[in-house]
Scaffold this motif. Structure first.
Motif, short mmCIF file in Angstrom:
data_model
loop_
_atom_site.label_atom_id
_atom_site.label_comp_id
_atom_site.label_asym_id
_atom_site.label_seq_id
_atom_site.Cartn_x
_atom_site.Cartn_y
_atom_site.Cartn_z
N THR A 75 0.67 -1.05 -0.01
CA THR A 75 0.11 0.07 -0.12
C THR A 75 0.79 1.29 -0.07
O THR A 75 0.46 2.33 -0.40
N GLY A 76 2.08 1.29 0.65
CA GLY A 76 3.02 2.33 0.34
C GLY A 76 2.70 3.07 1.87
O GLY A 76 3.58 4.17 2.02
N SER A 77 1.95 2.76 2.51
CA SER A 77 1.58 3.56 3.88
C SER A 77 1.04 2.78 4.77
O SER A 77 -0.32 2.17 4.86
N PRO A 78 1.62 2.60 5.94
CA PRO A 78 3.20 2.75 6.24
C PRO A 78 4.28 2.31 5.05
O PRO A 78 3.90 1.39 4.62
N GLY A 79 5.22 2.83 4.87
CA GLY A 79 6.36 2.46 4.18
C GLY A 79 7.67 2.73 4.65
O GLY A 79 7.72 2.85 5.87
N GLY A 80 8.56 2.96 3.75
CA GLY A 80 9.88 3.04 4.28
C GLY A 80 10.25 4.33 5.27
O GLY A 80 11.23 4.18 6.18
N GLY A 81 9.56 5.52 4.68
CA GLY A 81 9.67 6.48 5.57
C GLY A 81 9.27 6.56 6.84
O GLY A 81 9.89 6.84 7.98
N ALA A 82 8.00 5.72 7.20
CA ALA A 82 7.45 5.15 8.50
C ALA A 82 8.10 4.40 9.18
O ALA A 82 8.50 4.57 10.12
N GLY A 83 8.80 3.52 8.59
CA GLY A 83 9.77 2.45 9.20
C GLY A 83 11.18 3.35 9.75
O GLY A 83 11.42 3.07 10.64
N THR A 84 11.54 4.54 8.87
CA THR A 84 12.50 5.09 9.50
C THR A 84 12.46 5.68 10.84
O THR A 84 13.19 5.87 11.72
N GLY A 85 11.25 6.23 10.98
CA GLY A 85 10.42 6.91 12.28
C GLY A 85 10.54 5.77 13.46
O GLY A 85 11.19 6.22 14.49
N VAL A 86 10.30 4.62 12.98
CA VAL A 86 10.13 3.51 14.08
C VAL A 86 11.65 3.00 14.58
O VAL A 86 11.79 2.83 15.53
N MET A 87 12.43 3.01 13.63
CA MET A 87 14.04 2.93 13.85
C MET A 87 14.47 3.88 14.84
O MET A 87 15.24 3.50 15.63
N LEU A 88 14.00 4.96 14.45
CA LEU A 88 14.50 6.02 15.41
C LEU A 88 13.92 5.89 16.98
O LEU A 88 14.66 6.35 17.90
N SER A 89 12.77 5.55 16.72
CA SER A 89 12.11 5.37 18.21
C SER A 89 12.72 4.21 18.91
O SER A 89 13.00 4.35 20.17
N VAL A 90 13.27 3.17 18.25
CA VAL A 90 13.87 2.28 18.77
C VAL A 90 15.20 2.64 19.21
O VAL A 90 15.60 2.07 20.39
N ALA A 91 15.78 3.35 18.36
CA ALA A 91 17.36 3.73 18.95
C ALA A 91 17.17 4.55 20.21
O ALA A 91 17.87 4.56 21.14
N LEU B 220 6.23 11.42 14.26
CA LEU B 220 6.79 11.68 12.71
C LEU B 220 6.73 10.45 11.70
O LEU B 220 6.51 10.61 10.54
N ALA B 221 6.57 9.19 12.44
CA ALA B 221 6.40 8.14 11.48
C ALA B 221 5.00 7.97 10.84
O ALA B 221 5.02 7.98 9.76
N ASP B 222 4.23 8.36 11.77
CA ASP B 222 2.73 8.71 11.24
C ASP B 222 2.58 9.83 10.28
O ASP B 222 1.94 9.77 9.32
N GLU B 223 3.21 10.80 10.38
CA GLU B 223 3.24 12.08 9.64
C GLU B 223 3.67 11.84 8.25
O GLU B 223 3.34 11.97 7.15
N ASP B 224 5.05 10.94 8.16
CA ASP B 224 5.63 10.39 7.10
C ASP B 224 4.77 9.66 6.32
O ASP B 224 4.65 9.50 5.14
N ALA B 225 3.90 8.61 6.81
CA ALA B 225 2.96 7.67 6.26
C ALA B 225 1.88 8.36 5.72
O ALA B 225 1.52 8.03 4.55
N ALA B 226 1.55 9.72 6.21
CA ALA B 226 0.54 10.48 5.39
C ALA B 226 1.11 11.13 4.16
O ALA B 226 0.33 10.92 3.16
N ALA B 227 2.36 11.44 4.45
CA ALA B 227 3.04 12.23 3.38
C ALA B 227 3.24 11.08 2.10
O ALA B 227 3.03 11.58 0.97
#
Length: 214
Positions: A25-41, A74-81
C-alpha cells in the motif's frame, strides 16, 4: 482492519503495524519505518542511560524518552505524506498532476528531513553513552547505533529520492538544487552523519563483539 487507514504507531500493536507495513500500500512505508527505527534507537538509549551513572545521564535519558514518542508521531506523519505522494503519481497526466507531484514530493522530502535531523541530534548522546555508559550494556549501545544508522540512512535516501522525483514534473536536478537548497544540504548532512555513526560503532566493536579478536 484496513492497514493504510487505521494503523498508527501510537495506537496499533507491533504485529498490526508490521503487518500493514508488509502490504503493498505504500503507507506505512520506508519513511514510516525510518521513524520507528529512530524510536527504537531512542528507547535503547534511554534504557542504557537508566543503567548508567554520570552527570549527563538524566539529561540523556530525558531527551531519549522525548525522542521515542516524537519519532513515532513523525512516523505517522511520514506515512500520511507517503500516501499523498503515491496519490499524486496516480493522477491523470496534465498540469494538475505535475503540480500535485511537485507539492507531494517536496512535502515528503521535508517530512523525511525532519526525521533525519532528529536522528542526527541523537548521535551525541549515544556517543557519550558508548564511552561513559554502563560497560555491561555496550552490546545494547551497538544495537542502538544500528537502529540510529538505519534511521539516518532511511531519511537520507528518502529526501534524495523525493527531490529527484521532481523530475517527473519536468524539473531537472540542477533546478531542484537551486530551488530547494535546504533539502539538498540535508542529504549531505545525513551522509556525513552515516560516516560518523560508522566510525563510532567501529570504535567500540572490540568491546561489544570480543570474539572477533580471536
Amino acid at each position: 482492519m484496513e492497514p493504510s487507514e487505521s494503523v498508527t504507531t501510537h495506537e496499533s500493536t507491533v504485529e498490526e503495524w508490521t503487518r500493514a507495513l508488509a502490504e503493498s500500500t505504500g503507507s506505512p512505508g520506508g519513511g514510516a519505518g525510518t521513524g520507528v527505527m529512530l524510536s527504537v534507537a531512542a528507547s535503547l538509549t534511554s534504557m542504557v542511560a537508566g543503567y548508567s551513572d554520570g552527570d549527563r545521564v538524566e539529561a540523556v535519558r530525558g531527551r531519549a524518552r522525548a525522542l521515542r514518542s516524537e519519532a513515532l508521531r513523525l512516523a505517522d506523519e511520514d506515512a500520511a505524506a507517503s500516501q499523498a505522494f503515491g496519490a499524486a503519481f496516480r493522477l491523470e497526466k496534465g498540469p494538475g498532476r505535475d503540480e500535485a507531484i511537485r507539492q507531494a514530493s517536496v512535502d515528503a522530502a521535508k517530512s523525511s528531513a525532519v526525521l533525519g535531523e532528529r536522528a542526527v541530534q541523537a548521535i551525541d548522546d549515544l556517543a557519550w553513552l558508548a564511552e561513559n555508559g554502563n560497560p555491561a550494556l555496550i552490546a545494547d549501545t551497538v544495537v542502538a547505533f544500528g537502529a540510529l544508522r538505519a534511521a539516518v540512512a532511511g531519511a537520507r535516501t528518502n529526501v534524495s529520492f523525493d527531490l529527484a522525483s521532481l523530475r517527473s514534473a519536468g524539473t531537472n536536478l540542477e533546478d531542484v538544487r537551486e530551488q530547494h537548497p535546504d533539502l539538498w544540504a540535508a542529504v549531505q548532512r545525513l551522509t556525513s552523519a552515516l560516516e560518523r555513526i560508522d566510525s563510532l560503532t567501529a570504535g567500540i566493536d572490540d568491546r561489544a563483539a570480543p570474539t572477533d579478536s580471536i
